[in-house]
Write a protein that holds these residues in place. Sequence first.
Motif, short mmCIF file in Angstrom:
data_model
loop_
_atom_site.label_atom_id
_atom_site.label_comp_id
_atom_site.label_asym_id
_atom_site.label_seq_id
_atom_site.Cartn_x
_atom_site.Cartn_y
_atom_site.Cartn_z
N SER A 8 -0.25 30.33 75.10
CA SER A 8 -0.46 31.47 76.00
C SER A 8 0.85 31.94 76.63
O SER A 8 1.08 33.14 76.77
N GLU A 9 1.71 31.01 77.01
CA GLU A 9 3.00 31.37 77.61
C GLU A 9 3.90 32.07 76.59
O GLU A 9 4.54 33.07 76.92
N ARG A 10 3.96 31.54 75.38
CA ARG A 10 4.79 32.16 74.34
C ARG A 10 4.28 33.56 74.03
O ARG A 10 5.06 34.51 73.89
N TYR A 11 2.98 33.69 73.90
CA TYR A 11 2.36 34.96 73.55
C TYR A 11 2.66 36.02 74.61
O TYR A 11 3.10 37.13 74.29
N LYS A 12 2.42 35.68 75.88
CA LYS A 12 2.66 36.65 76.95
C LYS A 12 4.14 36.97 77.11
O LYS A 12 4.49 38.11 77.41
N LEU A 13 5.01 36.01 76.85
CA LEU A 13 6.45 36.28 76.87
C LEU A 13 6.84 37.26 75.77
O LEU A 13 7.61 38.19 76.00
N PHE A 14 6.27 37.07 74.58
CA PHE A 14 6.52 38.01 73.48
C PHE A 14 6.07 39.41 73.88
O PHE A 14 6.80 40.38 73.69
N LEU A 15 4.87 39.52 74.43
CA LEU A 15 4.36 40.83 74.85
C LEU A 15 5.26 41.46 75.91
O LEU A 15 5.58 42.65 75.83
N LYS A 16 5.67 40.65 76.89
CA LYS A 16 6.53 41.16 77.96
C LYS A 16 7.87 41.66 77.40
O LYS A 16 8.33 42.74 77.76
N ASN A 17 8.48 40.87 76.53
CA ASN A 17 9.78 41.24 75.97
C ASN A 17 9.72 42.40 75.00
O ASN A 17 10.74 43.01 74.69
N ASN A 18 8.53 42.70 74.49
CA ASN A 18 8.37 43.78 73.51
C ASN A 18 7.46 44.89 74.02
O ASN A 18 7.00 45.72 73.24
N PHE A 19 7.22 44.91 75.33
CA PHE A 19 6.24 45.85 75.84
C PHE A 19 6.64 47.30 75.65
O PHE A 19 5.79 48.16 75.43
N SER A 20 7.91 47.62 75.72
CA SER A 20 8.30 49.02 75.55
C SER A 20 7.93 49.52 74.14
O SER A 20 7.53 50.67 73.99
N ILE A 21 8.03 48.66 73.14
CA ILE A 21 7.61 49.03 71.78
C ILE A 21 6.09 49.16 71.73
O ILE A 21 5.55 50.13 71.18
N ILE A 77 10.98 27.51 74.24
CA ILE A 77 10.78 27.81 75.66
C ILE A 77 9.52 27.15 76.20
O ILE A 77 9.51 26.65 77.32
N SER A 78 8.46 27.16 75.40
CA SER A 78 7.19 26.62 75.89
C SER A 78 6.37 26.06 74.73
O SER A 78 6.38 26.59 73.63
N LYS A 79 5.64 25.00 75.03
CA LYS A 79 4.71 24.44 74.05
C LYS A 79 3.36 25.13 74.14
O LYS A 79 2.54 25.00 73.25
N LYS A 80 3.13 25.87 75.22
CA LYS A 80 1.84 26.52 75.41
C LYS A 80 1.80 27.87 74.70
O LYS A 80 2.64 28.74 74.94
N CYS A 134 -7.61 41.81 65.59
CA CYS A 134 -7.59 40.36 65.45
C CYS A 134 -6.40 39.93 64.59
O CYS A 134 -5.66 39.01 64.97
N LEU A 135 -6.19 40.58 63.46
CA LEU A 135 -5.04 40.23 62.60
C LEU A 135 -3.72 40.54 63.29
O LEU A 135 -2.76 39.77 63.16
N ALA A 136 -3.67 41.64 64.03
CA ALA A 136 -2.45 41.95 64.77
C ALA A 136 -2.19 40.88 65.83
O ALA A 136 -1.05 40.43 66.01
N CYS A 137 -3.23 40.43 66.51
CA CYS A 137 -3.08 39.39 67.54
C CYS A 137 -2.63 38.06 66.93
O CYS A 137 -1.78 37.37 67.51
N ILE A 138 -3.17 37.72 65.77
CA ILE A 138 -2.74 36.50 65.09
C ILE A 138 -1.27 36.61 64.69
O ILE A 138 -0.51 35.65 64.79
N SER A 139 -0.87 37.79 64.26
CA SER A 139 0.54 38.02 63.88
C SER A 139 1.46 37.87 65.08
O SER A 139 2.55 37.30 64.96
N VAL A 140 1.02 38.36 66.23
CA VAL A 140 1.80 38.18 67.46
C VAL A 140 1.91 36.69 67.77
O VAL A 140 2.99 36.20 68.11
N ASP A 141 0.81 35.96 67.65
CA ASP A 141 0.82 34.51 67.87
C ASP A 141 1.88 33.84 67.01
O ASP A 141 2.68 33.04 67.50
N ALA A 142 1.87 34.15 65.72
CA ALA A 142 2.80 33.53 64.79
C ALA A 142 4.25 33.89 65.13
O ALA A 142 5.13 33.02 65.12
N CYS A 143 4.47 35.14 65.44
CA CYS A 143 5.82 35.60 65.78
C CYS A 143 6.30 34.97 67.09
O CYS A 143 7.45 34.53 67.20
N ALA A 144 5.43 34.92 68.07
CA ALA A 144 5.78 34.32 69.37
C ALA A 144 6.09 32.84 69.21
O ALA A 144 7.03 32.32 69.82
N SER A 145 5.32 32.17 68.39
CA SER A 145 5.55 30.74 68.14
C SER A 145 6.92 30.53 67.49
O SER A 145 7.67 29.62 67.87
#
Length: 150
Positions: free
Chosen positions: A46-59, A41-44, A24-35
């Motif tokens: 969910s879109e920012r979050y998934k874009l962050f995951l996509k761009n950092n998926f290899s890590i 790029i997006s006000k949504k 949960c804390l890791a997910c919140i951290s991703v939210d903050a970083c993606a924002s």
Amino acid sequence: MSIKSFLDSAIILYDKKKYYEALCLACISVDACASKHYSHISKKSSERYKLFLKNNFSIICKYGFPGIQASNIRIKVNVPNINLKPDKNGYVDMEQIIYYVLRCGLVHECNIEKTIKFTNQTILGDWGDVFYIHENIIYGLIEAVKNNIS
């Protein structure tokens, strides 16, 4: 408080095998970083979050799925979640699974789908009535955020 303080707390909880709380804390951290990185790029969220995951998926994959190195993983999922959008062959990418199945349940309901089980083996996906995910997914998210905070 800062993103780093949430990551530090997530690591402490992970080490104590409190996986849901650490995730949960890791997910919140991703939210903050993606924002922070994708608000232009997006006000949504969910879109920012998934874009962050996509761009950092290899890590995320390097740490979160031991023995697998990939820039994208798509699997068939039987987890009951109306937000998942499978392709024509029934596959869903990990960005959707992490966002809708793991993150949303924990952040909005302090709960995770009961069919999901953490494992210390590299098993991924549906196996009968259980959806397995490696406990290191938490570390994968932590490392992705660490690579993006200054």
